[in-house]
Design a protein around this motif. Structure first.
Motif, PDB file in Angstrom:
ATOM      1  N   LYS A 122       1.035  -1.673  -0.125  1.00 39.17           N
ATOM      2  CA  LYS A 122       0.193  -0.049  -0.160  1.00 39.17           C
ATOM      3  C   LYS A 122       0.891   0.930  -0.199  1.00 39.17           C
ATOM      4  O   LYS A 122       2.016   1.499   1.052  1.00 39.17           O
ATOM      5  CB  LYS A 122      -0.681   0.070   0.968  1.00 39.17           C
ATOM      6  CG  LYS A 122      -1.848  -1.073   1.636  1.00 39.17           C
ATOM      7  CD  LYS A 122      -2.541  -1.168   2.707  1.00 39.17           C
ATOM      8  CE  LYS A 122      -3.982  -2.258   2.594  1.00 39.17           C
ATOM      9  NZ  LYS A 122      -4.560  -2.054   4.004  1.00 39.17           N
ATOM     10  N   ASP A 123       0.666   1.763  -0.972  1.00 41.63           N
ATOM     11  CA  ASP A 123       1.472   3.562  -0.794  1.00 41.63           C
ATOM     12  C   ASP A 123       0.439   4.899  -0.939  1.00 41.63           C
ATOM     13  O   ASP A 123      -0.551   4.884  -2.498  1.00 41.63           O
ATOM     14  CB  ASP A 123       2.472   3.429  -1.942  1.00 41.63           C
ATOM     15  CG  ASP A 123       3.537   4.895  -2.131  1.00 41.63           C
ATOM     16  OD1 ASP A 123       2.987   6.301  -1.119  1.00 41.63           O
ATOM     17  OD2 ASP A 123       4.290   4.867  -3.532  1.00 41.63           O
ATOM     18  N   MET A 124       0.161   5.560   0.484  1.00 38.84           N
ATOM     19  CA  MET A 124      -0.870   5.989   0.423  1.00 38.84           C
ATOM     20  C   MET A 124      -0.331   7.458   0.629  1.00 38.84           C
ATOM     21  O   MET A 124      -1.383   8.933   0.865  1.00 38.84           O
ATOM     22  CB  MET A 124      -1.716   5.629   1.028  1.00 38.84           C
ATOM     23  CG  MET A 124      -2.742   4.758   1.593  1.00 38.84           C
ATOM     24  SD  MET A 124      -3.835   3.930   2.401  1.00 38.84           S
ATOM     25  CE  MET A 124      -2.092   3.613   3.567  1.00 38.84           C
ATOM     26  N   ARG A 125       0.880   7.890   0.348  1.00 37.02           N
ATOM     27  CA  ARG A 125       1.249   8.732   0.215  1.00 37.02           C
ATOM     28  C   ARG A 125       0.990  10.219  -0.698  1.00 37.02           C
ATOM     29  O   ARG A 125       1.508  11.563  -0.084  1.00 37.02           O
ATOM     30  CB  ARG A 125       3.090   8.971   0.012  1.00 37.02           C
ATOM     31  CG  ARG A 125       3.897   8.340   0.722  1.00 37.02           C
ATOM     32  CD  ARG A 125       5.571   7.381   0.966  1.00 37.02           C
ATOM     33  NE  ARG A 125       4.834   6.666  -0.544  1.00 37.02           N
ATOM     34  CZ  ARG A 125       6.455   6.916  -1.682  1.00 37.02           C
ATOM     35  NH1 ARG A 125       7.309   6.630  -1.132  1.00 37.02           N
ATOM     36  NH2 ARG A 125       6.219   6.108  -2.517  1.00 37.02           N
ATOM     37  N   PHE A 126       0.257   9.644  -1.870  1.00 38.02           N
ATOM     38  CA  PHE A 126      -0.301  10.746  -2.796  1.00 38.02           C
ATOM     39  C   PHE A 126      -1.398  11.531  -2.147  1.00 38.02           C
ATOM     40  O   PHE A 126      -1.719  12.432  -2.962  1.00 38.02           O
ATOM     41  CB  PHE A 126       0.432  10.392  -4.235  1.00 38.02           C
ATOM     42  CG  PHE A 126       1.679  10.376  -4.320  1.00 38.02           C
ATOM     43  CD1 PHE A 126       2.242  10.772  -5.120  1.00 38.02           C
ATOM     44  CD2 PHE A 126       1.735   8.743  -4.296  1.00 38.02           C
ATOM     45  CE1 PHE A 126       3.454  10.241  -5.846  1.00 38.02           C
ATOM     46  CE2 PHE A 126       3.000   8.303  -5.035  1.00 38.02           C
ATOM     47  CZ  PHE A 126       3.849   8.917  -5.592  1.00 38.02           C
ATOM     48  N   LEU A 127      -1.899  11.192  -1.158  1.00 36.15           N
ATOM     49  CA  LEU A 127      -3.420  11.215  -0.885  1.00 36.15           C
ATOM     50  C   LEU A 127      -3.547  12.710  -0.388  1.00 36.15           C
ATOM     51  O   LEU A 127      -2.841  13.081   0.155  1.00 36.15           O
ATOM     52  CB  LEU A 127      -4.018   9.671   0.013  1.00 36.15           C
ATOM     53  CG  LEU A 127      -4.029   8.394  -0.394  1.00 36.15           C
ATOM     54  CD1 LEU A 127      -5.582   7.457   0.349  1.00 36.15           C
ATOM     55  CD2 LEU A 127      -4.967   8.332  -2.291  1.00 36.15           C
ATOM     56  N   ASP A 128      -4.763  12.883  -0.505  1.00 42.80           N
ATOM     57  CA  ASP A 128      -4.528  14.446  -0.038  1.00 42.80           C
ATOM     58  C   ASP A 128      -5.006  14.323   1.278  1.00 42.80           C
ATOM     59  O   ASP A 128      -6.469  14.742   0.832  1.00 42.80           O
ATOM     60  CB  ASP A 128      -5.080  15.027  -1.130  1.00 42.80           C
ATOM     61  CG  ASP A 128      -4.807  17.113  -0.548  1.00 42.80           C
ATOM     62  OD1 ASP A 128      -4.434  17.403  -0.361  1.00 42.80           O
ATOM     63  OD2 ASP A 128      -6.357  17.407  -1.162  1.00 42.80           O
ATOM     64  N   GLU A 129      -5.013  13.953   1.871  1.00 40.60           N
ATOM     65  CA  GLU A 129      -6.196  13.832   3.338  1.00 40.60           C
ATOM     66  C   GLU A 129      -6.053  14.978   4.150  1.00 40.60           C
ATOM     67  O   GLU A 129      -6.966  15.220   4.399  1.00 40.60           O
ATOM     68  CB  GLU A 129      -5.117  12.554   4.593  1.00 40.60           C
ATOM     69  CG  GLU A 129      -4.885  11.105   4.226  1.00 40.60           C
ATOM     70  CD  GLU A 129      -4.497  10.863   4.924  1.00 40.60           C
ATOM     71  OE1 GLU A 129      -3.520  10.553   5.697  1.00 40.60           O
ATOM     72  OE2 GLU A 129      -4.450   9.779   4.651  1.00 40.60           O
ATOM     73  N   ASP A 130      -5.242  16.144   3.734  1.00 41.84           N
ATOM     74  CA  ASP A 130      -5.438  17.732   4.553  1.00 41.84           C
ATOM     75  C   ASP A 130      -6.572  18.751   3.610  1.00 41.84           C
ATOM     76  O   ASP A 130      -6.628  19.728   4.066  1.00 41.84           O
ATOM     77  CB  ASP A 130      -4.285  18.207   4.957  1.00 41.84           C
ATOM     78  CG  ASP A 130      -3.358  17.024   5.689  1.00 41.84           C
ATOM     79  OD1 ASP A 130      -4.395  16.479   6.706  1.00 41.84           O
ATOM     80  OD2 ASP A 130      -2.184  17.645   5.923  1.00 41.84           O
TER      81      ASP A 130
END
Length: 218
Positions: A122-130
């Motif tokens: 899983k790579d979720m580093r690109f997700l714009d959570e903020d």
């Protein structure tokens, strides 16, 4: 063996996204190979953008005390050993960063784990959570429309489940554009290869030869 665990250079570009979007376009190619021990090797990024965006990155590097983009990228990589190269083609520039050593992904946004007998990446580093990137804004949306992420992944076993655009055997590929880059996680689940027993084939071969010899004698 010592594995590097540090902020990967992919996040360097994400941290500069506000500057890069001013240029109106970028293409990022990411390649990674996951392993059973939880590490990632062959990690490579090719980031292509306009000379205008490159100059914005360069000015940002200088404002932070670095002489050029290379020095900035190498500093952000920290203890991770990388090679860096720039390729210019008219008004575009491609920055290529290759990690020399295996990486230990920085959980929880980037993980390689074993779950129920399978290996999960899983790579979720690109997700714009903020929600710092407002894709609903017309200007931002227009700029995002010309942004692309190509992500290729190699797993140690056959992939049985993934949200990739295409996956076959041990390989998976994502081709994301616009806001999908910041909304779609990279996910793949593969079989764990069964380890072979060293020397097991030789005794079997000897037994087969002995069996054939006995049959001939009889």
């Amino acid at each position: 063996m010592t594995f590097s665990k540090n902020r990967t250079v992919a996040l360097v570009f994400l941290s500069l996204l506000g500057l890069i979007l001013v240029s109106g376009c970028f293409t990022m190619d990411v390649h990674a190979a996951a392993h059973e021990d939880g590490t990632v090797s062959d990690y490579r990024i090719e980031f292509t953008t306009s000379s205008f965006a490159y100059n914005l990155i360069k000015e940002n590097a200088k404002e932070n005390g670095y002489a050029n983009v290379r020095e900035y990228i190498e500093a952000e990589a920290g203890n991770t050993s990388i090679s860096y190269n720039e390729t210019w083609d008219d008004d575009s520039v491609t920055l290529t960063i290759q990690c020399s050593d295996p990486l230990l992904p920085d959980a929880p946004k980037w993980v390689v784990t074993k779950e129920d007998g399978y290996l999960v990446y899983k790579d979720m580093r690109f997700l714009d959570e903020d929600e710092e990137i407002d894709a609903s804004d017309k200007l931002t949306g227009a700029m995002l429309s010309s942004c692309t992420l190509h992500y290729s992944l190699e797993m140690p076993g056959e992939i049985v489940e993934s949200n990739a655009n295409t996956f076959n055997g041990k390989s998976a590929e994502w081709h994301l554009t616009g806001s999908d880059i910041f909304e779609v996680p990279i996910y793949a689940k593969s079989e764990v290869p069964t380890p072979s027993i060293p020397g097991f084939g030789a005794p079997l071969a000897l037994l087969a030869c002995a069996f054939i010899a006995l049959r001939r004698n009889n």
